[in-house]
Design an enzyme around this catalytic site. Structure first.
Site, PDB file in Angstrom:
ATOM      1  CE1 TYR A 143      36.490  46.686  38.214  1.00 49.97           C
ATOM      2  CE2 TYR A 143      38.178  45.000  38.018  1.00 49.97           C
ATOM      3  CZ  TYR A 143      36.875  45.392  37.889  1.00 49.97           C
ATOM      4  OH  TYR A 143      35.942  44.504  37.429  1.00 49.97           O
ATOM      5  CE  LYS A 190      23.636  56.756  37.440  1.00 47.96           C
ATOM      6  NZ  LYS A 190      22.311  56.333  36.933  1.00 47.96           N
ATOM      7  CG  ASP A 222      20.958  54.243  34.555  1.00 50.23           C
ATOM      8  OD1 ASP A 222      21.586  54.836  33.653  1.00 50.23           O
ATOM      9  OD2 ASP A 222      20.209  54.843  35.362  1.00 50.23           O
ATOM     10  CG  ASP A 246      33.933  43.372  35.260  1.00 54.87           C
ATOM     11  OD1 ASP A 246      34.332  42.421  34.558  1.00 54.87           O
ATOM     12  OD2 ASP A 246      33.500  43.236  36.419  1.00 54.87           O
ATOM     13  CG  ASP A 250      30.518  39.098  32.636  1.00 50.35           C
ATOM     14  OD1 ASP A 250      31.595  39.207  32.013  1.00 50.35           O
ATOM     15  OD2 ASP A 250      30.390  38.372  33.648  1.00 50.35           O
TER      16      ASP A 250
END
Ligand code: IPM
Ligand code: MG
Length: 374
Positions: A143, A190, A222, A246, A250
């Site tokens: 970000y 990851k 994942d 983020d 959600d």
């Protein structure tokens, strides 16, 4: 009792509607528990661009720096989402605010409410008993790394950088939280691909030695995305970097039945901000259908941060009562025609009936604004 100064940033879309209800509730709590708040409003996001050309005007930043806490609505407007050329964007206001206030940890609790188990698109048997909290790093990573778009739009890049100390501070917070809970931290990364993820693992392993009672395990993002759906009960504290946090928060919101239920706090060493995890939901703007619970629960998190535990608990209990009795907006119950303010007023009613009989009797006047409590 100390007077707490609260910066109120309603923002865009449904932000003003939900913040209106949260502030009403905070004013009720203020009176019931003899707290003292001063609310001061500031512009941020698309509305701030419209009025000042800047998504985070200097006056808003200063207001937030001087405040004891920031209550934030939501940000974003479709006119920017659909315009990749826009150089000034509402989200820049929130990102800059997080960075300037040093809000390094974004804390997002996710739980499955018993009475809403049937409302989630996920199987009841999978989600029952889920109770986790996501610790998302908020002011570094992709970000905030160097970004670039070639003038002819032939290529672009964003870079992801983490320093050891950026990882350390949030990792300590996550472990401390785990000690108060079921004593498990899952680092989502990851590390099979990314250098930054390998650094996260190394730092987390080192820090875990200081918390021998807490189990640390690792999951690639994942796989974590899948595990969140098939077995969310396995999670206690999830620790992760900015963008993964983020995305999976959600995703996690479907467990509770609606993203409109999920609050969050963003904390730094000097400042803290409280906001729903949902966005500005422009399609619902002005219709009175927005779910106010995420914002109301964010206000409760704010009270807890300010040391006002009784008020925080009173709000959470009243919200739970509303949810158990299905006094909820249509995102949680398609047969419901309860509006944003009807749901919030029910929360006020329950709060008063539990904590202030005198005002409860006067409730009708309070809700139509004829009494001083609101
Ligand atoms: C969130 C939001 C923000 C983010 C946007 C509005 C910039 O999605 O708080 O989760 O990506 O952090
Ligand atoms: Mg998000």
């Amino acid at each position: 009792m100390k007077t707490h100064k609260i910066a109120v940033l309603s923002g865009d879309g449904i932000g003003p509607e939900i913040i209106l209800e949260s502030v009403k509730i905070l004013k009720v709590v203020e009176q019931v528990f003899n707290y003292s708040f001063v609310f001061e409003e500031g512009l941020i996001g698309a509305i701030a661009i419209d009025e000042t050309g800047n998504p985070l005007p200097e006056s808003t930043l200063q207001l937030c720096k001087d405040a004891d806490a920031v209550l934030f609505g939501s940000i974003g407007d479709p006119k920017y989402d659909n315009d990749p050329n826009a150089k000034v964007r509402p989200e820049q206001g929130l990102l800059k605010l997080r960075k300037e206030l040093g809000l390094f940890a974004n804390i997002r609790p996710i739980k499955a409410y018993e009475s809403l188990l049937g409302k989630s698109p996920l199987k009841k048997s999978h989600i029952e008993g889920t109770d986790m909290v996501i610790f998302r790093e908020l002011i570094n990573g992709i970000y905030f790394g160097e970004k670039f778009t070639a003038d002819d739009y032939s290529y672009a890049y964003d870079t992801c950088t983490y320093k050891k100390e950026d990882i350390e501070q949030i990792t300590h917070l996550a472990f401390q939280e785990a000690l108060k809970r079921r004593k498990k931290v899952t680092l989502v990364d990851k590390a099979n691909v990314l250098d930054t993820s390998r650094l996260w693992r190394k730092v987390a392993m080192e820090i875990s030695k200081q918390y021998p009672d807490v189990e640390l395990d690792f999951l690639f993002v994942d796989n974590a995305a899948m595990q969140l759906i098939i077995n969310p009960k396995q999670f206690d504290v999830i620790l992760t970097e900015n963008m993964f946090g983020d995305i999976i928060s959600d995703e996690g919101s479907v467990i509770g039945g609606s993203i409109g239920l999920l609050p969050s706090s963003s904390v730094g060493t000097e400042n803290a901000l409280f906001e729903p995890i949902h966005g500005s939901y422009p399609q619902a703007k002005g219709k009175g259908i927005a779910n106010p619970m995420a914002s109301i629960l964010s206000a409760a998190m704010m009270l807890r941060y300010l040391g006002l535990e009784e008020g925080a608990k009173a709000i959470e209990d009243a919200v739970e009562n509303a949810i158990n009795n299905l006094i909820v907006t249509s995102d949680l119950d398609e047969t419901s025609d309860y509006s944003t303010s009807v749901v919030a007023h029910y929360v006020i009613k329950i709060l008063l009936s539990e904590h202030d009989q005198q005002s409860y009797i006067n409730l009708e006047n309070i809700l139509i604004g004829k009494s001083t409590i609101i």
